[in-house]
Design a protein around this motif. Sequence first.
Motif, PDB file in Angstrom:
ATOM      1  N   ALA A  95       0.842  -1.206   0.000  1.00 43.32           N
ATOM      2  CA  ALA A  95       0.000   0.000   0.000  1.00 43.32           C
ATOM      3  C   ALA A  95       0.875   1.252   0.000  1.00 43.32           C
ATOM      4  O   ALA A  95       0.621   2.207  -0.731  1.00 43.32           O
ATOM      5  N   VAL A  96       1.927   1.234   0.816  1.00 44.24           N
ATOM      6  CA  VAL A  96       2.840   2.389   0.883  1.00 44.24           C
ATOM      7  C   VAL A  96       3.514   2.590  -0.469  1.00 44.24           C
ATOM      8  O   VAL A  96       3.563   3.707  -0.995  1.00 44.24           O
ATOM      9  N   TYR A  97       3.988   1.495  -1.039  1.00 38.36           N
ATOM     10  CA  TYR A  97       4.680   1.580  -2.329  1.00 38.36           C
ATOM     11  C   TYR A  97       3.746   2.169  -3.409  1.00 38.36           C
ATOM     12  O   TYR A  97       4.111   3.105  -4.115  1.00 38.36           O
ATOM     13  N   ASN A  98       2.521   1.635  -3.471  1.00 40.11           N
ATOM     14  CA  ASN A  98       1.597   2.103  -4.517  1.00 40.11           C
ATOM     15  C   ASN A  98       1.091   3.522  -4.259  1.00 40.11           C
ATOM     16  O   ASN A  98       0.956   4.316  -5.186  1.00 40.11           O
ATOM     17  N   ALA A  99       0.817   3.840  -2.995  1.00 37.49           N
ATOM     18  CA  ALA A  99       0.375   5.207  -2.677  1.00 37.49           C
ATOM     19  C   ALA A  99       1.461   6.200  -3.085  1.00 37.49           C
ATOM     20  O   ALA A  99       1.169   7.269  -3.637  1.00 37.49           O
ATOM     21  N   ALA A 107      -0.882  13.234  -7.523  1.00 39.38           N
ATOM     22  CA  ALA A 107      -1.984  13.330  -6.557  1.00 39.38           C
ATOM     23  C   ALA A 107      -1.469  13.952  -5.255  1.00 39.38           C
ATOM     24  O   ALA A 107      -0.285  13.848  -4.932  1.00 39.38           O
ATOM     25  N   CYS A 108      -2.401  14.580  -4.517  1.00 42.92           N
ATOM     26  CA  CYS A 108      -2.037  15.147  -3.207  1.00 42.92           C
ATOM     27  C   CYS A 108      -2.394  14.168  -2.093  1.00 42.92           C
ATOM     28  O   CYS A 108      -2.099  14.411  -0.920  1.00 42.92           O
ATOM     29  N   GLY A 109      -3.082  13.108  -2.444  1.00 49.15           N
ATOM     30  CA  GLY A 109      -3.475  12.116  -1.451  1.00 49.15           C
ATOM     31  C   GLY A 109      -4.147  10.957  -2.150  1.00 49.15           C
ATOM     32  O   GLY A 109      -4.357  10.995  -3.368  1.00 49.15           O
ATOM     33  N   VAL A 110      -4.480   9.932  -1.366  1.00 49.79           N
ATOM     34  CA  VAL A 110      -5.125   8.754  -1.945  1.00 49.79           C
ATOM     35  C   VAL A 110      -6.421   8.459  -1.202  1.00 49.79           C
ATOM     36  O   VAL A 110      -6.598   8.883  -0.057  1.00 49.79           O
ATOM     37  N   LYS A 123      -2.839   4.361   9.043  1.00 48.89           N
ATOM     38  CA  LYS A 123      -1.881   4.936  10.008  1.00 48.89           C
ATOM     39  C   LYS A 123      -0.501   5.067   9.386  1.00 48.89           C
ATOM     40  O   LYS A 123       0.155   6.098   9.485  1.00 48.89           O
ATOM     41  N   ARG A 124      -0.052   3.992   8.741  1.00 49.72           N
ATOM     42  CA  ARG A 124       1.297   3.975   8.167  1.00 49.72           C
ATOM     43  C   ARG A 124       1.432   5.035   7.065  1.00 49.72           C
ATOM     44  O   ARG A 124       2.410   5.773   7.008  1.00 49.72           O
ATOM     45  N   LEU A 125       0.416   5.096   6.193  1.00 45.60           N
ATOM     46  CA  LEU A 125       0.461   6.074   5.094  1.00 45.60           C
ATOM     47  C   LEU A 125       0.514   7.491   5.650  1.00 45.60           C
ATOM     48  O   LEU A 125       1.325   8.314   5.221  1.00 45.60           O
ATOM     49  N   LEU A 128       3.708   8.463   7.134  1.00 45.74           N
ATOM     50  CA  LEU A 128       4.745   8.717   6.118  1.00 45.74           C
ATOM     51  C   LEU A 128       4.470   9.982   5.313  1.00 45.74           C
ATOM     52  O   LEU A 128       5.171  10.290   4.359  1.00 45.74           O
ATOM     53  N   GLY A 129       3.388  10.685   5.682  1.00 48.29           N
ATOM     54  CA  GLY A 129       3.111  11.965   5.028  1.00 48.29           C
ATOM     55  C   GLY A 129       2.187  11.875   3.827  1.00 48.29           C
ATOM     56  O   GLY A 129       2.142  12.792   3.002  1.00 48.29           O
ATOM     57  N   ILE A 130       1.465  10.778   3.724  1.00 52.98           N
ATOM     58  CA  ILE A 130       0.549  10.610   2.585  1.00 52.98           C
ATOM     59  C   ILE A 130      -0.896  10.796   3.071  1.00 52.98           C
ATOM     60  O   ILE A 130      -1.411   9.963   3.823  1.00 52.98           O
ATOM     61  N   PRO A 131      -1.553  11.895   2.669  1.00 54.39           N
ATOM     62  CA  PRO A 131      -2.933  12.102   3.100  1.00 54.39           C
ATOM     63  C   PRO A 131      -3.865  11.006   2.576  1.00 54.39           C
ATOM     64  O   PRO A 131      -3.741  10.574   1.423  1.00 54.39           O
TER      65      PRO A 131
END
Length: 263
Positions: A95-99, A107-110, A123-125, A128-131
């Motif tokens: 999920a982290v890799y694809n996001a 994109a600004c977020g997923v 939580k993990r995303l 790591l700074g991914i909205p």
Amino acid sequence: MITVNAIIAKKKAGEKIVSLTAYDFISARILDEAGIDIILVGDSAANVFAGEKTTLPITTEEMLYHTRVVARAVKNGLVIADMPFMSYQVSVESAVYNAGRFLRAGACGVKLEGGAPMIQTVKRLVDLGIPVMGHLGLTPQSVHKFGGYRIQGVGKDASERMLEDAKSLQSAGCFAIVLEKIPKALAKRITSAIEIPTIGIGAGPHCDGQVLVLHDILGLFEEFKPRFVKRYANLAEEIRRAVEQYKKEVQGGIFPDKEHSFD
Ligand code: KIV
């Protein structure tokens, strides 16, 4: 450029959030010029762009392409990319890799679908700074589990579970949650129980914002019209009229005329 924080602030200010889908450059530019807050590169592209029956077949590569062309067009709105089926469910790592790939595409977020099973991933995303935008209710990637596209969150157990899921997604760090095809009373309860905005689609008027599929509101997608869709134009008819007129003029030798030819 609208930020995730500006979207959250709109709820506090009592301002409705407006969102629509886009999959291509021209539409995204029009939406952005119209001041749409959240431009969602939805995996509904599988249905209305690619003609699939469900959202399951669309791939990460295909969604990345749509995200890239939409992001290229948008100057002000918040571009959120839908993570397609199996791009985030297999493991937190994938999920982290694809996001990350979606953010690289502009994109600004997923957005991802689901409640309790998705909490660690969200939580993990976010860490790591991914909205992340959540999605509860009728989550189309679970169509086979639901046995169709029927209303969700009906009955005490289902509605309590959804309320808990919404609270957990908020605690995990989601900046907003899409609520799809649920009773309006439940959407109202969830909306007042959490501080992040709810964005409704078939969830009634009490959500903090609304999202619809662009092809639905423009009358471009004619296969079926869910009850929650309002058509603001009839573009399929308009396109048909223009194309038939063009055909008639070419066949009749009317086009190209003097004005559209070179001396
Ligand atoms: O894929 C999509 O378009 C969505 C909606 C919320 C409209 O997820």
